[in-house]
Scaffold this motif. Structure first.
Motif, PDB file in Angstrom:
ATOM      1  N   TYR A  97      22.438  -2.509  53.551  1.00  0.00           N
ATOM      2  CA  TYR A  97      21.085  -3.043  53.724  1.00  0.00           C
ATOM      3  C   TYR A  97      20.778  -3.954  52.546  1.00  0.00           C
ATOM      4  N   ARG A  98      20.421  -5.203  52.855  1.00  0.00           N
ATOM      5  CA  ARG A  98      20.056  -6.173  51.827  1.00  0.00           C
ATOM      6  C   ARG A  98      18.742  -6.818  52.223  1.00  0.00           C
ATOM      7  N   ASP A  99      17.841  -6.913  51.250  1.00  0.00           N
ATOM      8  CA  ASP A  99      16.560  -7.551  51.542  1.00  0.00           C
ATOM      9  C   ASP A  99      15.908  -7.963  50.231  1.00  0.00           C
ATOM     10  N   ALA A 100      14.979  -8.910  50.321  1.00  0.00           N
ATOM     11  CA  ALA A 100      14.211  -9.362  49.159  1.00  0.00           C
ATOM     12  C   ALA A 100      12.790  -9.615  49.622  1.00  0.00           C
ATOM     13  N   PHE A 101      11.827  -9.165  48.836  1.00  0.00           N
ATOM     14  CA  PHE A 101      10.423  -9.278  49.219  1.00  0.00           C
ATOM     15  C   PHE A 101       9.570  -9.131  47.963  1.00  0.00           C
ATOM     16  N   THR A 102       8.262  -9.218  48.113  1.00  0.00           N
ATOM     17  CA  THR A 102       7.358  -9.046  46.979  1.00  0.00           C
ATOM     18  C   THR A 102       6.542  -7.774  47.171  1.00  0.00           C
ATOM     19  N   TRP A 103       6.055  -7.233  46.032  1.00  0.00           N
ATOM     20  CA  TRP A 103       5.309  -5.974  46.089  1.00  0.00           C
ATOM     21  C   TRP A 103       4.162  -6.018  45.080  1.00  0.00           C
ATOM     22  N   GLY A 148      12.290   1.778  40.720  1.00  0.00           N
ATOM     23  CA  GLY A 148      12.895   1.400  39.450  1.00  0.00           C
ATOM     24  C   GLY A 148      12.506  -0.005  39.021  1.00  0.00           C
ATOM     25  N   GLN A 149      12.484  -0.935  39.962  1.00  0.00           N
ATOM     26  CA  GLN A 149      12.104  -2.309  39.645  1.00  0.00           C
ATOM     27  C   GLN A 149      10.620  -2.427  39.300  1.00  0.00           C
ATOM     28  N   LEU A 150       9.795  -1.653  39.996  1.00  0.00           N
ATOM     29  CA  LEU A 150       8.367  -1.649  39.673  1.00  0.00           C
ATOM     30  C   LEU A 150       8.118  -1.008  38.313  1.00  0.00           C
ATOM     31  N   ALA A 151       8.885   0.041  37.993  1.00  0.00           N
ATOM     32  CA  ALA A 151       8.730   0.694  36.693  1.00  0.00           C
ATOM     33  C   ALA A 151       9.085  -0.261  35.561  1.00  0.00           C
ATOM     34  N   GLU A 152      10.110  -1.071  35.770  1.00  0.00           N
ATOM     35  CA  GLU A 152      10.479  -2.054  34.758  1.00  0.00           C
ATOM     36  C   GLU A 152       9.349  -3.052  34.535  1.00  0.00           C
ATOM     37  N   PHE A 153       8.779  -3.539  35.638  1.00  0.00           N
ATOM     38  CA  PHE A 153       7.663  -4.478  35.511  1.00  0.00           C
ATOM     39  C   PHE A 153       6.484  -3.822  34.782  1.00  0.00           C
ATOM     40  N   ARG A 154       6.155  -2.595  35.156  1.00  0.00           N
ATOM     41  CA  ARG A 154       5.013  -1.910  34.551  1.00  0.00           C
ATOM     42  C   ARG A 154       5.221  -1.616  33.078  1.00  0.00           C
ATOM     43  N   ARG A 166      -0.836 -17.018  40.831  1.00  0.00           N
ATOM     44  CA  ARG A 166      -2.173 -16.630  41.280  1.00  0.00           C
ATOM     45  C   ARG A 166      -2.214 -15.166  41.699  1.00  0.00           C
ATOM     46  N   ASP A 167      -1.237 -14.753  42.498  1.00  0.00           N
ATOM     47  CA  ASP A 167      -1.165 -13.360  42.942  1.00  0.00           C
ATOM     48  C   ASP A 167      -0.122 -12.618  42.115  1.00  0.00           C
ATOM     49  N   ASN A 168      -0.513 -11.457  41.609  1.00  0.00           N
ATOM     50  CA  ASN A 168       0.380 -10.678  40.751  1.00  0.00           C
ATOM     51  C   ASN A 168       1.336  -9.852  41.613  1.00  0.00           C
ATOM     52  N   LEU A 169       2.277 -10.543  42.266  1.00  0.00           N
ATOM     53  CA  LEU A 169       3.242  -9.901  43.149  1.00  0.00           C
ATOM     54  C   LEU A 169       4.614  -9.899  42.496  1.00  0.00           C
ATOM     55  N   VAL A 170       5.262  -8.739  42.500  1.00  0.00           N
ATOM     56  CA  VAL A 170       6.550  -8.561  41.829  1.00  0.00           C
ATOM     57  C   VAL A 170       7.686  -8.816  42.817  1.00  0.00           C
ATOM     58  N   PRO A 171       8.685  -9.613  42.443  1.00  0.00           N
ATOM     59  CA  PRO A 171       9.842  -9.806  43.333  1.00  0.00           C
ATOM     60  C   PRO A 171      10.724  -8.560  43.326  1.00  0.00           C
ATOM     61  N   ILE A 172      11.081  -8.104  44.511  1.00  0.00           N
ATOM     62  CA  ILE A 172      11.928  -6.926  44.667  1.00  0.00           C
ATOM     63  C   ILE A 172      13.173  -7.326  45.457  1.00  0.00           C
ATOM     64  N   ARG A 173      14.333  -6.890  44.977  1.00  0.00           N
ATOM     65  CA  ARG A 173      15.581  -7.166  45.697  1.00  0.00           C
ATOM     66  C   ARG A 173      16.330  -5.844  45.852  1.00  0.00           C
ATOM     67  N   VAL A 174      16.677  -5.515  47.096  1.00  0.00           N
ATOM     68  CA  VAL A 174      17.362  -4.265  47.410  1.00  0.00           C
ATOM     69  C   VAL A 174      18.714  -4.577  48.036  1.00  0.00           C
ATOM     70  N   ASP A 175      19.763  -3.943  47.518  1.00  0.00           N
ATOM     71  CA  ASP A 175      21.120  -4.134  48.049  1.00  0.00           C
ATOM     72  C   ASP A 175      21.806  -2.772  48.011  1.00  0.00           C
ATOM     73  N   LEU A 176      21.879  -2.117  49.166  1.00  0.00           N
ATOM     74  CA  LEU A 176      22.407  -0.759  49.242  1.00  0.00           C
ATOM     75  C   LEU A 176      23.533  -0.675  50.270  1.00  0.00           C
ATOM     76  N   GLU A 177      24.474   0.206  49.999  1.00  0.00           N
ATOM     77  CA  GLU A 177      25.526   0.502  50.962  1.00  0.00           C
ATOM     78  C   GLU A 177      25.716   2.006  51.016  1.00  0.00           C
ATOM     79  N   VAL A 178      25.546   2.567  52.189  1.00  0.00           N
ATOM     80  CA  VAL A 178      25.650   4.008  52.388  1.00  0.00           C
ATOM     81  C   VAL A 178      26.469   4.276  53.636  1.00  0.00           C
ATOM     82  N   GLN A 208      12.643 -16.086  39.121  1.00  0.00           N
ATOM     83  CA  GLN A 208      12.865 -16.928  37.947  1.00  0.00           C
ATOM     84  C   GLN A 208      11.668 -16.902  37.003  1.00  0.00           C
ATOM     85  N   LEU A 209      10.455 -16.927  37.564  1.00  0.00           N
ATOM     86  CA  LEU A 209       9.249 -16.876  36.731  1.00  0.00           C
ATOM     87  C   LEU A 209       9.135 -15.531  36.017  1.00  0.00           C
ATOM     88  N   TYR A 210       9.473 -14.458  36.711  1.00  0.00           N
ATOM     89  CA  TYR A 210       9.431 -13.116  36.120  1.00  0.00           C
ATOM     90  C   TYR A 210      10.409 -13.014  34.961  1.00  0.00           C
TER      91      TYR A 210
END
Length: 215
Positions: free
Chosen positions: A38-44, A80-86, A21-33, A157-159
């Motif tokens: 920092y690890r997180d997952a959310f929609t955008w 980068g993840q949004l660019a892939e979706f677009r 119903r809502d066109n929300l993209v799953p985003i997963r971030v996993d960074l080490e600096v 999984q749907l994406y």
């Protein structure tokens, strides 16, 4: 048994989007600096301007007291993840009933959730967030972080299914030099009164309390 309403009786053509119903993209971030992770997952929302991403990255780094050099890397990961979706947008895809199996296997804080169920990716009225809330209620899960994690997993999984369908059809278009749209093929399932009767097979629902585990 779970009853899922049909999204449409006939195939319809739409521009590529999340089959929800809502066109929300799953985003997963996993960074080490510098030894910090920092690890997180959310929609955008892919329609949000890049300025929102910049604000989010700066606010997150500040709230979690992360070094400033986390911000550009977080920004790059999300963009980068949004660019892939677009890159799929503008491509046409046909929406038809197609029932697919989805699986959840997550550890969130001190809760382990495992489940498997069927999903109609042709139903553009489906709502992973609502499904996740209902599942948590059914299992008496009170941790507020579990529901969003389940919803993100479903969307991932749907994406993947939707983008693979689009990629396959684009390859066929190039090879045949035709203009056929990506199609979600239909499977044969029992229909009664305009509803799909979805049978939950090999259903597993476990909510196990373990030691504290970070997402």
């Amino acid at each position: 048994m779970k009853t899922v309403s049909l999204g449409a009786s006939r195939p319809s053509t739409v521009n590529f989007r999340m089959p929800t119903r809502d066109n929300l993209v799953p985003i997963r971030v996993d960074l080490e600096v510098d030894g910090q992770r920092y690890r997180d997952a959310f929609t955008w929302n892919p329609r949000d301007p890049d300025s929102e991403i910049i604000s989010f990255a700066k606010r997150t780094a500040k709230d979690l007291k992360l070094p400033a050099n986390f911000v550009p890397q977080m920004l790059q990961s999300i963009q980068g993840q949004l660019a892939e979706f677009r890159s799929y947008e503008g491509q046409e895809m046909q929406i038809k009933e197609k029932i697919v199996p989805l699986k959840i296997d997550l550890r969130v804080n001190n809760t382990v959730i495992r489940d498997q169920f069927l999903w109609d990716i042709g139903n553009l009225d489906s709502d992973p967030e609502e499904f996740a809330r209902t599942l948590c209620d059914d299992l008496n899960i009170t941790d507020p972080e579990v529901g969003p994690a389940i919803a993100v997993s479903i969307r991932e999984q749907l994406y993947e299914i939707a983008s693979q369908s689009d990629s396959v059809m684009r390859e066929k278009q190039l090879s045949k030099k035709g203009r056929r749209a990506p199609e979600f093929s239909s499977n044969s399932y029992e229909q009664r009164g305009g509803l799909i009767q979805v049978f939950w097979q090999q259903r597993k629902r476990h909510s196990e309390k373990e030691g504290m585990v970070s997402v």
